[in-house]
Structure formats: C-alpha cells, structure tokens
Design a protein around this motif. Structure first.
Motif, PDB file in Angstrom:
ATOM      1  N   TYR A 123      -7.363   4.591  -3.326  1.00  0.00           N
ATOM      2  CA  TYR A 123      -7.566   3.284  -3.948  1.00  0.00           C
ATOM      3  C   TYR A 123      -7.248   3.349  -5.435  1.00  0.00           C
ATOM      4  O   TYR A 123      -7.288   4.423  -6.051  1.00  0.00           O
TER       5      TYR A 123
ATOM      6  N   ALA B 158      -3.605   3.317  -0.616  1.00  0.00           N
ATOM      7  CA  ALA B 158      -4.020   2.618  -1.838  1.00  0.00           C
ATOM      8  C   ALA B 158      -3.228   1.330  -1.993  1.00  0.00           C
ATOM      9  O   ALA B 158      -1.996   1.340  -1.938  1.00  0.00           O
TER      10      ALA B 158
ATOM     11  N   SER C 136       0.850  -1.189   0.000  1.00  0.00           N
ATOM     12  CA  SER C 136       0.000   0.000   0.000  1.00  0.00           C
ATOM     13  C   SER C 136       0.883   1.236   0.000  1.00  0.00           C
ATOM     14  O   SER C 136       1.967   1.250   0.591  1.00  0.00           O
TER      15      SER C 136
END
Length: 252
Positions: free
Chosen positions: A199, A115, A110
């Motif tokens: 994301y 994200a 991430s």
C-alpha cells in the motif's frame, strides 16, 4: 500544467463512508477549511484548503464495500500513456483513464504487489498547491513486501530510480526522479500478514507530532503507532474515526 513536475506525487484524497465526519475531523486536526464541489455528480467531494490553497480532498467511496483509505496521486502529462505502461509492466488497471469534469484526467492502477496508486493529468485543477509545510502533504511512501519487484515496476512506469538509504535509514529506499527524491519505499513491519497487499501511505506535516497525535485521539481517531523519531524526523501513524490510515511528521 501542474504545480509539480510529471512523475511527482501531486495530490491525495480520502474515500470515506462518512464524509460529514471527515469534514469535521480533519479541519479540527489540521486547521483546514472545506470547499464542496458544486456538481451533483461529485457526491459532495470536498477540497480541503490551507490558507485558501488546496492541500487534499475527500469524497464518498467508489463502491459501497471500499474501506476508508487515503490515496496518492502521481502527476502525469498523459494518463492514457501511463495506463499503457502499467499494463506492460505487469500492473493492473483498476479504473481506466477518465475526465473529472474540467478539472483533470485520472486513472487508478495497482502494482504487481497490490499497492493502489492514481495518476493525475491536470486541466483546471493542478492538484495540491502547497507541500512540505504543516497542514500539507509532506511525504508519500510505498510499503511493500516485494521491493525488488517495485523497483522494476516503478522505473518502467514513471522512470523512477531507486536510491537505497537516502536518509541513512536501513531498509528504506528513496525514489529518485532526476536529481530529486520524490517518494520513498520501505518493507512492512514484522507483523505484516504475508497475504496482505502492499500500500501507499501519505504523511502530513505538523508542527508538533505528539500534540497532533493527542489531538487526533481526542477527536475520535486512534494512534496506531506512537510518536517516534526516525531519520526523516518525528512521526506517528494514525487512524481517523472511520479507520483510514494516515501519518503526521515533523522534519528534524
């Protein structure tokens, strides 16, 4: 050796608690056929094919509480090297590099804004075999409340350079690798909760966005954002019957 160069989005797959329904919904929406991995350890992981060529995958969630989600994979020649760069750049290694049978080597991480994205080092499975046509992955985009932080992070990890407004869309950044725009980045919509993580989103090509949206709804999905025209084409945001977010797009 993969079909796409290192540093380029090369694959997408779905983690879902209802794999049987995914095998129904997506083939009926996109005309895909499915091929289930023979290894029992794969948990029924399914390759989705368009005219016999791999375009996406679907499998069970890694952990029971995982929400249904489409994941984006970036091609790499060395997953372990990328994992080291991620940690040095301030990201978090979610799943350390591991071999997926003889298919390839992958890792999940991430970025500093939360994200999640994966990397794929191909062995016998190169990733996607066709892109940018109806029924195949046509675009990937990072939605983040911290675009400046993302610019620093992804340059350190993949060598991407930001290219602001490559399509004339205000607030949109293209990720450039050499001479190519390989992905995009945009700020979240105004109602995006302040504490929500960033994301990655995936876009599949279709011949008719409005027809695809109506078809998705008829198959048990939902239209999250109605079809609209943007500089990159006509697109819409959808959810499948289990709630996984994805987009469809028709270039102008």
């Amino acid at each position: 050796m993969g079909i796409v160069p290192a540093g380029t989005p090369c694959w997408t797959d779905l983690a879902t608690p209802d794999l049987d329904d995914a095998r129904r919904f997506y083939p009926e929406l996109f005309g895909w056929t499915g091929r289930i991995a023979p290894e029992p350890e794969a948990g029924g992981y399914t390759l989705f094919l368009r005219h016999g060529r791999a375009v996406a995958g679907a499998g069970p969630p890694a952990i029971p509480e995982q929400v249904p989600i489409w994941s984006v994979y970036i091609a790499t020649d060395d997953a372990d090297l990328v994992a080291g760069r991620v940690e040095q750049a301030g990201g978090q290694l979610v799943v350390p590099p591991f071999d997926v049978f003889d298919r390839g080597r992958m890792a999940v991480f991430s970025d500093p804004a939360g994200a999640t994205v994966s990397v794929w080092q191909p062995m016998t499975m190169p990733g996607g075999e066709v892109f940018g046509v109806p029924g195949a992955m046509s675009w990937t985009e990072l939605v983040t409340p911290d675009p400046e932080g993302a610019k620093t992070f992804y340059e350190l990890v993949f060598g991407w350079q930001p290219d602001d407004q490559p399509t004339g869309s205000a607030g949109h950044t293209g990720w450039r690798l050499g001479s190519r725009i390989v992905a995009g980045m945009t700020a979240p919509l105004g109602d995006f909760p302040a504490d929500s993580p960033a994301y990655w989103s995936v876009y599949f090509g279709v011949a008719d966005v409005d027809a695809a949206a109506a078809r998705a709804a008829a198959l048990g999905g939902a239209i999250l954002v109605p079809p609209r025209d943007v500089p990159a084409g006509r697109c819409t945001a959808l959810r499948d019957p289990q709630g996984a977010l994805f987009h469809v797009i028709t270039p102008p």
